[in-house]
Design a protein around this motif. Structure first.
Motif, short mmCIF file in Angstrom:
data_model
loop_
_atom_site.label_atom_id
_atom_site.label_comp_id
_atom_site.label_asym_id
_atom_site.label_seq_id
_atom_site.Cartn_x
_atom_site.Cartn_y
_atom_site.Cartn_z
N CYS A 42 26.25 -2.73 -11.76
CA CYS A 42 25.91 -3.42 -13.02
C CYS A 42 26.85 -4.59 -13.34
N ILE A 43 27.28 -5.33 -12.33
CA ILE A 43 28.15 -6.49 -12.53
C ILE A 43 27.48 -7.70 -11.88
N ASN A 44 27.48 -8.82 -12.60
CA ASN A 44 26.91 -10.05 -12.04
C ASN A 44 27.97 -11.03 -11.58
N ASP A 45 29.20 -10.90 -12.08
CA ASP A 45 30.29 -11.80 -11.69
C ASP A 45 30.74 -11.52 -10.27
N LYS A 46 31.37 -12.51 -9.64
CA LYS A 46 31.97 -12.33 -8.31
C LYS A 46 33.45 -12.00 -8.50
N VAL A 47 33.94 -11.03 -7.71
CA VAL A 47 35.31 -10.57 -7.85
C VAL A 47 36.06 -10.71 -6.53
N ASP A 48 37.40 -10.79 -6.62
CA ASP A 48 38.27 -10.89 -5.45
C ASP A 48 38.61 -9.53 -4.86
N PHE A 49 38.64 -8.51 -5.71
CA PHE A 49 39.15 -7.20 -5.31
C PHE A 49 38.34 -6.08 -5.95
N VAL A 66 27.87 0.77 -1.59
CA VAL A 66 28.73 -0.17 -0.86
C VAL A 66 28.07 -1.54 -0.79
N ASP A 67 26.75 -1.58 -0.61
CA ASP A 67 26.04 -2.87 -0.63
C ASP A 67 26.22 -3.57 -1.98
N GLU A 68 26.20 -2.78 -3.07
CA GLU A 68 26.43 -3.35 -4.41
C GLU A 68 27.84 -3.93 -4.50
N MET A 69 28.82 -3.23 -3.92
CA MET A 69 30.19 -3.74 -3.91
C MET A 69 30.23 -5.09 -3.20
N LYS A 70 29.56 -5.15 -2.07
CA LYS A 70 29.54 -6.38 -1.27
C LYS A 70 28.92 -7.54 -2.06
N LYS A 71 27.84 -7.26 -2.79
CA LYS A 71 27.16 -8.31 -3.56
C LYS A 71 28.05 -8.94 -4.63
N ILE A 72 28.95 -8.15 -5.19
CA ILE A 72 29.78 -8.68 -6.28
C ILE A 72 31.09 -9.30 -5.80
N GLU A 96 32.68 7.60 5.54
CA GLU A 96 32.69 6.55 4.50
C GLU A 96 33.17 5.23 5.08
N ILE A 97 34.18 5.29 5.94
CA ILE A 97 34.68 4.07 6.59
C ILE A 97 33.58 3.44 7.43
N LYS A 98 32.81 4.25 8.17
CA LYS A 98 31.70 3.73 8.97
C LYS A 98 30.67 3.02 8.09
N ILE A 99 30.36 3.60 6.95
CA ILE A 99 29.39 3.01 6.03
C ILE A 99 29.88 1.65 5.55
N ILE A 100 31.15 1.58 5.19
CA ILE A 100 31.73 0.33 4.69
C ILE A 100 31.75 -0.73 5.79
N LYS A 101 32.15 -0.34 6.98
CA LYS A 101 32.17 -1.29 8.10
C LYS A 101 30.76 -1.79 8.43
N SER A 102 29.78 -0.90 8.37
CA SER A 102 28.41 -1.31 8.70
C SER A 102 27.83 -2.26 7.65
N ALA A 103 28.46 -2.29 6.47
CA ALA A 103 28.02 -3.21 5.41
C ALA A 103 28.63 -4.60 5.57
N GLY A 104 29.50 -4.79 6.56
CA GLY A 104 30.06 -6.11 6.81
C GLY A 104 31.52 -6.26 6.43
N PHE A 105 32.22 -5.16 6.33
CA PHE A 105 33.65 -5.19 6.03
C PHE A 105 34.45 -4.87 7.29
N SER A 106 35.64 -5.42 7.35
CA SER A 106 36.54 -5.15 8.46
C SER A 106 37.74 -4.35 7.94
N LEU A 107 38.05 -3.25 8.61
CA LEU A 107 39.20 -2.43 8.23
C LEU A 107 40.47 -3.17 8.60
N ILE A 108 41.35 -3.40 7.61
CA ILE A 108 42.58 -4.15 7.90
C ILE A 108 43.85 -3.31 7.74
N GLU A 109 43.75 -2.19 7.02
CA GLU A 109 44.94 -1.38 6.81
C GLU A 109 44.54 0.02 6.33
#
Length: 124
Positions: A42-49, A66-72, A96-109
């Motif tokens: 339920c957020i329309n703004d773009k966020v850094d974190f 996770v897709d919603e997280m990616k959209k914002i 959960e990590i697999k789901i996040i990576k499959s959404a277009g995120f890269s694990l950095i730490e």
């Protein structure tokens, strides 16, 4: 900064605490706690974190969430996942990590957080 809080009773309590702690401080105008609805952010703004703290394991449709997280998120935004060790086992967390990576995120730490499992991702 938005705080998306999943559970109704807990969310109301957490929102009140966050509002009290930030009132009259520099954070009052940059931290926006909110309760999510039906696995939607339920957020329309773009966020850094984005920080999902002890939340994702409670979400029914993790892929959608996770897709919603990616959209914002802004390009190259940071996404941090923290789950409770006593509630989420290693296999569940790895899933959960697999789901996040499959959404277009890269694990950095994978930081060590007391009594928790944690991972930090960058949007790629």
């Amino acid at each position: 900064i938005y705080f998306a809080l999943q559970r109704a009773k807990t969310a109301r309590e957490a929102i009140n605490i966050i509002n009290k702690k930030t009132k009259g401080t520099i954070y009052e105008k940059i931290i926006y706690p909110l309760k999510t609805e039906n696995d939607s952010v339920c957020i329309n703004d773009k966020v850094d974190f984005v920080l999902n703290f002890y939340v994702l394991h409670e979400v029914e449709n993790k892929n959608k969430f996770v897709d919603e997280m990616k959209k914002i998120m802004k390009n190259e935004g940071t996404y941090m996942l923290v789950e409770p060790k006593g509630h989420v086992n290693k296999n569940q967390f790895d899933e959960e990590i697999k789901i996040i990576k499959s959404a277009g995120f890269s694990l950095i730490e994978s930081p060590k957080i007391f009594f928790s499992r944690a991972a930090i991702f960058k949007l790629i």
